[in-house]
Design a protein around this motif. Structure first.
Motif, short mmCIF file in Angstrom:
data_model
loop_
_atom_site.label_atom_id
_atom_site.label_comp_id
_atom_site.label_asym_id
_atom_site.label_seq_id
_atom_site.Cartn_x
_atom_site.Cartn_y
_atom_site.Cartn_z
N UNK B 33 -1.54 -2.51 -2.81
CA UNK B 33 -2.82 -1.88 -3.15
C UNK B 33 -3.06 -0.65 -2.28
N UNK B 34 -2.85 -0.82 -0.98
CA UNK B 34 -3.05 0.27 -0.02
C UNK B 34 -2.17 1.45 -0.37
N UNK B 35 -0.91 1.16 -0.59
CA UNK B 35 0.05 2.22 -0.84
C UNK B 35 -0.21 2.87 -2.21
N UNK B 36 -0.64 2.06 -3.17
CA UNK B 36 -0.90 2.60 -4.51
C UNK B 36 -2.10 3.54 -4.49
N UNK B 37 -3.10 3.22 -3.68
CA UNK B 37 -4.27 4.10 -3.58
C UNK B 37 -3.83 5.46 -3.05
#
Lengths: 250, 225
Positions: B33-37
């Motif tokens: 999630x963090x990296x996708x944001x």
């Protein structure tokens, strides 16, 4: 207020001054750059060069900082053709949000101000509705209340009734008329000729990115000596007459 | 040993290793999630070179099977670290699993977030701009709340795929529920194969079912009326 700029494609060297409290209508054929002109004022469209002055704020479009853009936008409010109401917020939240976010008002202050503005546009009983449950005319009145709640120095109406069903036009025009008469500096792009004639202090006729003629409503609508202005008005009135005939005939 | 006590022991074994799957799912979902944001932000900003690299990364992560990413992480990272001057480390299978699953997941959900952002009409941006919102205020107050309902169904799907893909991690030696199953099948010379796979299937569907339920609940809460 004073705007002047030079943008090659859509607008070509426009120069216009508007006094505080003045009501100015922009008329002219579609695709002429009336809306673009309006959106240049709050930098939703980005002119290549030019200057703008609103009150004591004097800016050059070529050297705008992010702060300048915010300042410009916070002195103006815009009412859009397609209303542009925030879909995920209720009517009153739509009006309150910018006061809280942008003006840092407390919730109570923002609520009181919003209620007052919504009352003025006749939507007191709809404050907790979501936009999907309102008519176009109601949405546009929310848009007007949302803009006025920020107490701008200048309000920009971009064809506020063009997307409305004919029977809803009147309720919105009435609210705009109230705004114009309240002493708010008002710029209005419209195709409602009779309305423009009635409420404006000044009418601007534009064509192909140029200002063709500026004058009082009387000058433009009745005494214009400019060929293009007269042709345009003649065509508009002929179309209106045609519509009336069609309605009677049908 | 009766069949019943055998069954009980087997279930206990599975329940003991289930937390490994759950930890890997939660951590790689968080990392993803963090990296996708970050990825989505970079891709939408259209920064020269960096955005193209991010695009390339997303299509790579989405087109390479999870199992292969898992192997690349597990065997590749210890080889790459010394090359970039970070010393020699062996990477634990757990870390390799979380990193590879997280990055795999991030590519997938970045491709959910990007269209969700684009689905918010330009008119909403214009309205917020005209009212004088800063870009941050605009994003958090106006754009994000309208993105979430669009993104949630796709995000829920991506989570389900992530859960499925953790069935691969025993390939690098992690004894999770799949690993336990393989060991148990080997112990019994394959006699209880069908039963065990059936139990695993039920455990996976229980995890997916729970996730789906949570996402549905959230969908209802954020729906635009």
């Amino acid at each position: 207020m004073h705007i002047s700029y030079n943008q090659k494609e859509v607008l070509k060297g426009i120069n216009l001054s508007v006094e505080k409290g003045e009501v100015v209508s922009f008329i002219g054929p579609s695709g002429t750059g009336k809306t673009t002109l309006l959106k240049c004022i709050n930098y939703l469209e980005k002119p290549q060069q030019g200057e703008i002055q609103i009150g004591d704020l004097h800016l050059n479009y070529q050297s705008l900082s992010k702060q300048d853009i915010l300042k410009l936008r916070r002195k103006t409010a815009m009412v859009f053709q397609m209303f542009n109401i925030f879909k995920h917020k209720t009517v009153i939240q739509n009006v309150m949000d910018a006061q809280i976010a942008v003006q840092k008002k407390s919730k109570n202050e923002a609520y009181a101000m919003s209620l007052k503005q919504l009352e003025n546009v006749g939507l007191k009983d709809k404050i907790n509705e979501y936009p999907s449950r309102l008519s176009g005319g109601q949405l546009q009145r929310v848009g007007i209340a949302r803009g006025l709640a920020l107490e701008p120095e200048l309000i920009l109406f971009d064809e506020p009734t063009s997307a409305l069903d004919p029977e809803l036009v009147e309720e919105v025009l009435k609210v705009i008329e109230d705004v114009a008469k309240s002493g708010m500096t008002t710029l209005l792009v419209t195709h409602e000729m009779d309305f423009a004639k009635r409420i404006s202090d000044k009418v601007v006729f534009m064509e192909n990115g140029h200002i063709v003629e500026v004058g009082t409503p009387e000058q433009i609508f009745e005494k214009s000596v400019n060929v293009r202005t007269r042709q345009f008005l003649k065509k508009i009135y002929a179309e209106q007459d045609q519509q009336k005939l069609n309605i009677k005939g049908g | 040993m009766t069949l019943e006590t055998g069954m009980q022991e087997l279930l206990m074994e599975f329940l003991k290793t289930l937390p490994i799957n759950i930890i890997i799912i939660i951590l790689s979902a968080a990392l993803g999630l963090l990296f996708a944001v970050l990825l989505t932000f970079v891709r939408l900003k259209r920064i020269p070179v960096i955005s193209q690299l991010a695009d390339l990364y997303v299509s790579f992560a989405r087109s390479v099977p999870g199992l292969i990413l898992l192997f690349i992480a597990y065997f590749g990272i210890p080889k790459v670290l010394p090359l970039i001057g970070l010393g020699t480390y062996d990477i634990s299978p757990m870390h390799a699993a979380i990193i590879s699953m997280g990055f795999y997941h991030s590519g997938y959900i970045s491709e959910v977030f990007r269209p969700a952002y684009l689905a918010v009409e330009k008119s909403q941006h214009e309205a917020a701009d005209s009212l004088g919102y800063t870009p941050m205020q605009k994003f958090f107050r106006i754009i994000l709340p309208q993105m979430v309902p669009v993104a949630l169904p796709g995000y829920g799907n991506a989570l389900v795929y992530l859960i499925h893909d953790t069935s691969l991690i025993f390939a690098i030696g992690i004894v999770d529920i799949m690993g336990t199953a393989e060991l148990s099948i080997a112990r019994s010379y394959g006699t209880n194969q069908i039963l065990i796979y059936f139990i695993i299937a039920l455990m996976f569907s229980a995890m997916c079912f729970t996730t789906d339920g949570l996402v549905r609940k959230l969908e209802k809460r954020v729906a635009i009326r």
